[in-house]
Design a protein around this motif. Structure first.
Motif, PDB file in Angstrom:
ATOM      1  N   GLU A  19      64.289  69.532  23.930  1.00 21.68           N
ATOM      2  CA  GLU A  19      64.627  70.614  23.846  1.00 21.68           C
ATOM      3  C   GLU A  19      65.517  70.836  22.577  1.00 21.68           C
ATOM      4  N   ASP A  20      66.322  69.937  22.162  1.00 24.08           N
ATOM      5  CA  ASP A  20      67.279  69.944  21.009  1.00 24.08           C
ATOM      6  C   ASP A  20      66.320  69.885  19.492  1.00 24.08           C
ATOM      7  N   CYS A  21      65.310  69.036  19.838  1.00 20.50           N
ATOM      8  CA  CYS A  21      64.130  68.667  18.816  1.00 20.50           C
ATOM      9  C   CYS A  21      63.368  69.953  18.560  1.00 20.50           C
ATOM     10  N   ASP A  22      63.138  70.775  19.870  1.00 24.67           N
ATOM     11  CA  ASP A  22      62.339  72.161  19.392  1.00 24.67           C
ATOM     12  C   ASP A  22      63.474  73.122  18.846  1.00 24.67           C
ATOM     13  N   GLN A  23      64.524  73.228  19.257  1.00 23.28           N
ATOM     14  CA  GLN A  23      65.623  74.016  18.580  1.00 23.28           C
ATOM     15  C   GLN A  23      65.856  73.640  16.971  1.00 23.28           C
ATOM     16  N   ALA A  24      65.955  72.530  16.596  1.00 28.87           N
ATOM     17  CA  ALA A  24      66.337  72.093  15.400  1.00 28.87           C
ATOM     18  C   ALA A  24      64.927  71.992  14.302  1.00 28.87           C
ATOM     19  N   PHE A  25      63.685  71.692  14.754  1.00 23.15           N
ATOM     20  CA  PHE A  25      62.453  71.687  13.723  1.00 23.15           C
ATOM     21  C   PHE A  25      61.160  72.139  14.500  1.00 23.15           C
ATOM     22  N   PHE A  26      60.962  71.699  16.030  1.00 21.02           N
ATOM     23  CA  PHE A  26      59.799  71.758  16.416  1.00 21.02           C
ATOM     24  C   PHE A  26      59.271  73.187  16.579  1.00 21.02           C
ATOM     25  N   ALA A  27      60.225  74.121  16.929  1.00 21.35           N
ATOM     26  CA  ALA A  27      59.807  75.412  17.196  1.00 21.35           C
ATOM     27  C   ALA A  27      58.948  75.953  15.914  1.00 21.35           C
ATOM     28  N   ASP A  28      59.474  75.857  14.838  1.00 23.42           N
ATOM     29  CA  ASP A  28      58.855  76.259  13.482  1.00 23.42           C
ATOM     30  C   ASP A  28      57.490  75.686  13.355  1.00 23.42           C
ATOM     31  N   THR A  29      57.560  74.356  13.394  1.00 22.54           N
ATOM     32  CA  THR A  29      56.511  73.407  13.257  1.00 22.54           C
ATOM     33  C   THR A  29      55.288  73.859  14.182  1.00 22.54           C
ATOM     34  N   TRP A  30      55.598  74.055  15.533  1.00 21.30           N
ATOM     35  CA  TRP A  30      54.632  74.618  16.233  1.00 21.30           C
ATOM     36  C   TRP A  30      53.990  75.882  15.887  1.00 21.30           C
ATOM     37  N   ARG A  31      54.794  76.873  15.434  1.00 19.89           N
ATOM     38  CA  ARG A  31      54.593  78.088  15.186  1.00 19.89           C
ATOM     39  C   ARG A  31      53.309  78.024  14.008  1.00 19.89           C
ATOM     40  N   ARG A  32      53.517  77.094  13.295  1.00 19.73           N
ATOM     41  CA  ARG A  32      52.547  76.845  11.949  1.00 19.73           C
ATOM     42  C   ARG A  32      51.300  76.268  12.521  1.00 19.73           C
ATOM     43  N   VAL A  33      51.304  75.357  13.368  1.00 21.53           N
ATOM     44  CA  VAL A  33      50.117  74.638  13.672  1.00 21.53           C
ATOM     45  C   VAL A  33      49.255  75.211  15.116  1.00 21.53           C
ATOM     46  N   ARG A  34      49.946  75.672  15.972  1.00 24.66           N
ATOM     47  CA  ARG A  34      49.417  76.095  17.049  1.00 24.66           C
ATOM     48  C   ARG A  34      47.986  77.016  16.927  1.00 24.66           C
ATOM     49  N   ILE A  35      47.886  77.849  16.094  1.00 22.02           N
ATOM     50  CA  ILE A  35      46.859  78.626  15.868  1.00 22.02           C
ATOM     51  C   ILE A  35      45.793  77.697  15.514  1.00 22.02           C
ATOM     52  N   GLN A  36      45.860  76.889  14.689  1.00 20.41           N
ATOM     53  CA  GLN A  36      44.902  75.749  14.076  1.00 20.41           C
ATOM     54  C   GLN A  36      44.571  74.892  15.195  1.00 20.41           C
ATOM     55  N   LEU A  37      45.317  74.764  15.928  1.00 24.95           N
ATOM     56  CA  LEU A  37      44.962  73.695  17.195  1.00 24.95           C
ATOM     57  C   LEU A  37      44.206  74.548  18.387  1.00 24.95           C
ATOM     58  N   ALA A  38      44.430  75.579  18.535  1.00 19.36           N
ATOM     59  CA  ALA A  38      43.836  76.367  19.560  1.00 19.36           C
ATOM     60  C   ALA A  38      42.413  76.741  19.277  1.00 19.36           C
ATOM     61  N   ALA A  39      42.284  77.122  17.613  1.00 23.62           N
ATOM     62  CA  ALA A  39      41.219  77.353  17.194  1.00 23.62           C
ATOM     63  C   ALA A  39      40.011  76.246  17.312  1.00 23.62           C
ATOM     64  N   ASP A  40      40.692  75.020  16.932  1.00 21.26           N
ATOM     65  CA  ASP A  40      39.772  73.667  17.093  1.00 21.26           C
ATOM     66  C   ASP A  40      39.495  73.672  18.512  1.00 21.26           C
TER      67      ASP A  40
END
Length: 360
Positions: free
Chosen positions: A163-184
């Motif tokens: 959860e701390d990783c999510d708050q520190a960096f992953f939430a922003d990373t996931w927002r950037r890649v999730r659309i591309q992953l869902a489309a794939d």
């Protein structure tokens, strides 16, 4: 060699393509632990690592055996959720014995494909796990002792870490890649529906294929294994952080999961393991190495090579045949002469192909 997932009679609706935030976080943590595996992500890894607070960086190092050399099955959910919190809740519902056994199978399992008892209930397994953990260093040994002594407390600690990783960096990373992953994932699901599993597998990775009888999924990896998806089905999870790795969950009792990279920006598509092995074997012979030295400088006939190296034309022809079968030579005809030349592009790719094969 290959990992095999048996699927006789498996209906298409039990073959799932879906992104997973927990699996993507696991892939991102691996990149942070082993940036050398992922030269195309060097910028992201450097920027992210430099922005971590010392306490979080220290805790990540303490638990990194879960994602450094391989990926714990705990981080590859069989039923992906919509959010990281949802997947962590599902992880919390796994009983302690299964959780601890899955956590240690990456670092301490004698055989991933063979069921071993949980170290929480089996004294022999507990002693073996502690011994193997100690060989990896004091931090690993301490982490192992904590999990064996207080699995509930360690599980709370691990969830807080993610959860701390999510708050520190992953939430922003996931927002950037999730659309591309869902489309794939959507694209692969449509291929499955319209053209069948073989097309969907080929689209996901050159290392995935369907057996001739259609009853097995074949994964072209140096690590072999076999499991079945006939009961629960099989899950495919795309990742933007995975290349060159292709992870397969095939432990007994777990639903098979394959995490595949959606892009390989650093290099062309990977060569098959059989081709890499054939090329390495072809170059292992000292005479073929010497012939390659000449053929790298320009095209030559069999007669020229025979005269240069003092061996008979039939011997040269046999060596040439091995190199050609390995795809290391190009051949062209000039009148009555046949000229052979080293394929510099294929040879230059060999090191990268080998590295991709052992990291896959």
């Amino acid at each position: 060699m290959a990992s095999v997932i048996d699927i006789p009679g498996l209906p298409p609706e039990r073959i799932v393509f879906s992104p997973s935030p927990l699996a993507e976080l696991g892939a991102a943590l691996h990149v942070l632990s082993e940036p050398g595996h992922h030269p195309g992500l060097h910028g992201w890894a450097t920027a992210t690592a430099s922005g971590l607070k010392p306490d979080l960086a220290d805790r990540l190092h303490e638990a990194d055996f879960l994602w450094r050399s391989a990926r714990s099955d705990l981080l590859l959910p069989a039923v992906p959720g919509a959010t990281l919190a949802e997947e962590l809740d599902a992880l919390d519902r796994i009983d302690d014995e299964a959780f601890v056994a899955a956590a240690f199978e990456i670092a301490c399992s004698a055989s991933y494909a063979r069921h071993t008892p949980s170290p929480l209930v089996d004294a022999g397994e507990r002693a073996r796990v502690r011994e193997m953990a100690a060989a990896r260093g004091p931090r690993q040994a301490a982490f192992t002792d904590r999990m064996l002594a207080d699995p509930d407390g360690l599980r709370v600690w691990l969830r807080r870490l993610l959860e701390d990783c999510d708050q520190a960096f992953f939430a922003d990373t996931w927002r950037r890649v999730r659309i591309q992953l869902a489309a794939d994932a959507r694209h692969k699901a449509e291929l499955l529906q319209r053209k069948g599993l073989a097309e969907a597998l080929a689209s996901a990775s050159a290392a995935l294929s369907l057996s001739g009888d259609g009853d097995s999924i074949l994964v072209d990896k140096l690590a072999g294994g076999r499991t079945t998806a006939s009961g629960d089905g099989v899950t495919f999870i795309p990742t933007a952080f995975g290349w060159p790795h292709l992870f397969v969950v095939h432990a007994p009792g777990w639903r098979p999961v394959i995490q595949y990279p959606i892009a390989a920006p650093e290099l062309p598509p990977p060569a098959a393991l059989e081709l890499v092995q054939r090329r390495l074997d072809a170059l292992a012979h000292p005479m073929r190495m010497r012939l390659c030295r000449t053929l790298a400088r320009g095209p030559h006939t069999t007669g020229e090579l025979s005269e240069s190296y003092g061996i008979t034309p039939p011997e040269v022809s046999r060596h040439i045949a091995v190199l050609k079968k390995a795809g290391l030579l190009t051949t062209r005809r000039r009148g009555r002469y046949v000229l052979h030349q080293l394929d510099l592009t294929s040879v230059a790719r060999l090191g990268s192909d080998f590295l991709e094969s052992v990291l896959r």
